[in-house]
Design a protein around this motif. Structure first.
Motif, PDB file in Angstrom:
ATOM      1  N   ILE A 114     -40.202  22.701 -22.860  1.00 15.53           N
ATOM      2  CA  ILE A 114     -40.024  23.547 -21.993  1.00 15.53           C
ATOM      3  C   ILE A 114     -41.181  23.562 -20.672  1.00 15.53           C
ATOM      4  N   ILE A 115     -42.571  23.270 -21.260  1.00 15.01           N
ATOM      5  CA  ILE A 115     -43.364  23.230 -20.216  1.00 15.01           C
ATOM      6  C   ILE A 115     -43.103  21.931 -19.300  1.00 15.01           C
ATOM      7  N   ARG A 116     -42.891  20.688 -19.925  1.00 13.67           N
ATOM      8  CA  ARG A 116     -42.484  19.519 -19.422  1.00 13.67           C
ATOM      9  C   ARG A 116     -41.438  19.579 -18.603  1.00 13.67           C
ATOM     10  N   THR A 117     -40.397  20.464 -18.727  1.00 13.06           N
ATOM     11  CA  THR A 117     -39.182  20.824 -18.244  1.00 13.06           C
ATOM     12  C   THR A 117     -39.635  21.174 -16.746  1.00 13.06           C
ATOM     13  N   LEU A 118     -40.484  22.369 -16.791  1.00 14.72           N
ATOM     14  CA  LEU A 118     -40.956  23.302 -15.751  1.00 14.72           C
ATOM     15  C   LEU A 118     -41.880  22.368 -14.787  1.00 14.72           C
ATOM     16  N   LYS A 119     -42.694  21.412 -15.537  1.00 13.94           N
ATOM     17  CA  LYS A 119     -43.694  20.922 -14.659  1.00 13.94           C
ATOM     18  C   LYS A 119     -42.836  19.667 -13.826  1.00 13.94           C
ATOM     19  N   ALA A 120     -41.857  19.067 -14.335  1.00 20.88           N
ATOM     20  CA  ALA A 120     -41.108  18.034 -13.783  1.00 20.88           C
ATOM     21  C   ALA A 120     -40.194  18.817 -12.347  1.00 20.88           C
ATOM     22  N   ALA A 121     -40.220  20.240 -12.555  1.00 17.98           N
ATOM     23  CA  ALA A 121     -39.618  20.905 -11.499  1.00 17.98           C
ATOM     24  C   ALA A 121     -40.518  21.473 -10.596  1.00 17.98           C
ATOM     25  N   GLU A 122     -41.822  20.878 -10.653  1.00 18.28           N
ATOM     26  CA  GLU A 122     -42.941  21.556  -9.742  1.00 18.28           C
ATOM     27  C   GLU A 122     -43.302  23.006 -10.197  1.00 18.28           C
ATOM     28  N   GLY A 131     -41.073  25.254 -11.367  1.00 23.46           N
ATOM     29  CA  GLY A 131     -40.146  26.031 -11.326  1.00 23.46           C
ATOM     30  C   GLY A 131     -39.721  26.658  -9.935  1.00 23.46           C
ATOM     31  N   PRO A 132     -38.795  27.747  -9.871  1.00 20.39           N
ATOM     32  CA  PRO A 132     -38.250  28.297 -10.865  1.00 20.39           C
ATOM     33  C   PRO A 132     -37.099  27.577 -11.392  1.00 20.39           C
ATOM     34  N   LEU A 133     -36.688  27.883 -12.670  1.00 17.47           N
ATOM     35  CA  LEU A 133     -35.322  27.204 -13.166  1.00 17.47           C
ATOM     36  C   LEU A 133     -34.677  28.391 -14.076  1.00 17.47           C
ATOM     37  N   ILE A 192     -39.246  34.084 -23.486  1.00 19.87           N
ATOM     38  CA  ILE A 192     -39.693  35.344 -23.298  1.00 19.87           C
ATOM     39  C   ILE A 192     -41.113  35.542 -24.158  1.00 19.87           C
ATOM     40  N   ASN A 193     -41.395  35.023 -25.181  1.00 17.49           N
ATOM     41  CA  ASN A 193     -42.515  35.103 -25.954  1.00 17.49           C
ATOM     42  C   ASN A 193     -43.634  34.095 -25.453  1.00 17.49           C
ATOM     43  N   TYR A 194     -43.366  33.229 -24.687  1.00 19.23           N
ATOM     44  CA  TYR A 194     -44.519  32.411 -24.265  1.00 19.23           C
ATOM     45  C   TYR A 194     -45.379  32.957 -23.014  1.00 19.23           C
ATOM     46  N   ASP A 195     -46.744  32.790 -23.187  1.00 15.29           N
ATOM     47  CA  ASP A 195     -47.535  33.510 -22.212  1.00 15.29           C
ATOM     48  C   ASP A 195     -47.960  32.400 -21.069  1.00 15.29           C
ATOM     49  N   VAL A 196     -47.109  31.156 -21.166  1.00  9.85           N
ATOM     50  CA  VAL A 196     -47.441  30.266 -19.962  1.00  9.85           C
ATOM     51  C   VAL A 196     -46.207  30.128 -18.988  1.00  9.85           C
ATOM     52  N   VAL A 197     -45.243  30.980 -19.367  1.00  9.63           N
ATOM     53  CA  VAL A 197     -44.192  31.232 -18.479  1.00  9.63           C
ATOM     54  C   VAL A 197     -43.805  32.756 -18.087  1.00  9.63           C
ATOM     55  N   GLU A 198     -43.397  32.648 -16.909  1.00  6.58           N
ATOM     56  CA  GLU A 198     -43.208  34.274 -16.384  1.00  6.58           C
ATOM     57  C   GLU A 198     -41.741  34.254 -15.952  1.00  6.58           C
ATOM     58  N   LYS A 199     -41.128  35.336 -16.181  1.00  9.91           N
ATOM     59  CA  LYS A 199     -39.619  35.472 -15.420  1.00  9.91           C
ATOM     60  C   LYS A 199     -39.974  35.816 -14.141  1.00  9.91           C
ATOM     61  N   HIS A 220     -27.036  36.219 -17.716  1.00  6.46           N
ATOM     62  CA  HIS A 220     -27.485  34.802 -18.337  1.00  6.46           C
ATOM     63  C   HIS A 220     -28.026  34.063 -17.236  1.00  6.46           C
ATOM     64  N   MET A 221     -28.434  34.676 -16.133  1.00  6.99           N
ATOM     65  CA  MET A 221     -29.154  33.832 -14.982  1.00  6.99           C
ATOM     66  C   MET A 221     -30.499  34.519 -14.873  1.00  6.99           C
ATOM     67  N   GLU A 222     -31.341  34.305 -15.643  1.00  3.92           N
ATOM     68  CA  GLU A 222     -32.677  34.574 -15.458  1.00  3.92           C
ATOM     69  C   GLU A 222     -33.513  33.269 -15.021  1.00  3.92           C
ATOM     70  N   TYR A 223     -34.546  33.576 -14.243  1.00  2.00           N
ATOM     71  CA  TYR A 223     -35.150  32.412 -13.582  1.00  2.00           C
ATOM     72  C   TYR A 223     -36.493  32.425 -14.110  1.00  2.00           C
ATOM     73  N   TRP A 224     -37.152  31.255 -14.532  1.00  2.00           N
ATOM     74  CA  TRP A 224     -38.444  31.163 -15.177  1.00  2.00           C
ATOM     75  C   TRP A 224     -39.441  30.067 -14.392  1.00  2.00           C
ATOM     76  N   SER A 225     -40.570  30.324 -14.346  1.00  2.00           N
ATOM     77  CA  SER A 225     -41.696  29.378 -13.816  1.00  2.00           C
ATOM     78  C   SER A 225     -42.911  29.414 -14.440  1.00  2.00           C
ATOM     79  N   LEU A 226     -43.753  28.350 -14.345  1.00  2.64           N
ATOM     80  CA  LEU A 226     -45.105  28.439 -15.186  1.00  2.64           C
ATOM     81  C   LEU A 226     -45.949  29.283 -14.242  1.00  2.64           C
ATOM     82  N   VAL A 227     -46.722  29.846 -15.484  1.00  2.00           N
ATOM     83  CA  VAL A 227     -47.730  31.072 -14.725  1.00  2.00           C
ATOM     84  C   VAL A 227     -48.752  30.137 -13.794  1.00  2.00           C
TER      85      VAL A 227
END
Length: 163
Positions: free
Chosen positions: A76-84, A86-88, A116-123, A131-138
């Motif tokens: 998840i972290i690598r995916t969001l980092k690749a998307a600079e 987020g948000p994804l 939902i449970n990781y503290d390194v990502v935020e909604k 089913h369209m929630e968007y997330w990014s790295l904190v």
């Protein structure tokens, strides 16, 4: 009678058939043994508590572990980092995780639970019902289509989602 033009293939198929028959016989024996163990447990439970109905005990659900410890979080972290950062959307993150892992089975539920449970990502935005929630790295500023700040990005996300 026709002549066998593929004797090696026929031999290999017959060998595989014999292996499967042997596997079935071993499984039947295993089931027979388990049935005996279950009857013995039912008898023991009946001695301890005659009012207990063993039929109320449901089979334990088998859980198939799809990720090793820490693997999903890393993906998840690598995916969001690749998307600079987020948000994804949850679906986009899931698709990337499945592609990176080479999975055929959908893992949307596991990814959403992890997000939902990781503290390194935020909604950032979205509705779980559609089913369209968007997330990014904190710590990463969410960027919209125009590269604006988080407030503008959220508006841009809504526009993207509604298209």
């Amino acid at each position: 009678m026709s002549e066998n033009t593929h004797p090696h293939t026929t031999s290999a198929l017959a060998k595989r058939r014999a292996e499967l028959i042997a596997d079935n016989q071993a499984m039947r024996e295993h089931i027979r043994l388990n049935d005996g163990y279950i009857k013995a447990l039912d008898t023991a439970i009946g001695l301890m508590d005659p009012a207990f109905d063993p039929g109320t005990v449901l089979p334990k659900r088998q859980y198939t572990k799809k990720f090793n410890r820490g693997e999903l979080k890393s993906l998840i972290i690598r995916t969001l980092k690749a998307a600079e950062g987020g948000p994804l959307s949850t679906r986009a993150i899931t698709d990337q995780v499945m592609e990176r892992k080479g999975m055929a089975d959908d893992c949307w539920t596991e990814v959403r639970r992890a997000l939902i449970n990781y503290d390194v990502v935020e909604k950032i935005d979205g509705d779980p019902d559609d089913h369209m929630e968007y997330w990014s790295l904190v710590g990463y500023a969410a960027k919209g289509k125009d590269g604006g700040d988080s407030k503008e990005a959220t508006a841009g996300l809504r526009l993207l989602r509604d298209q």
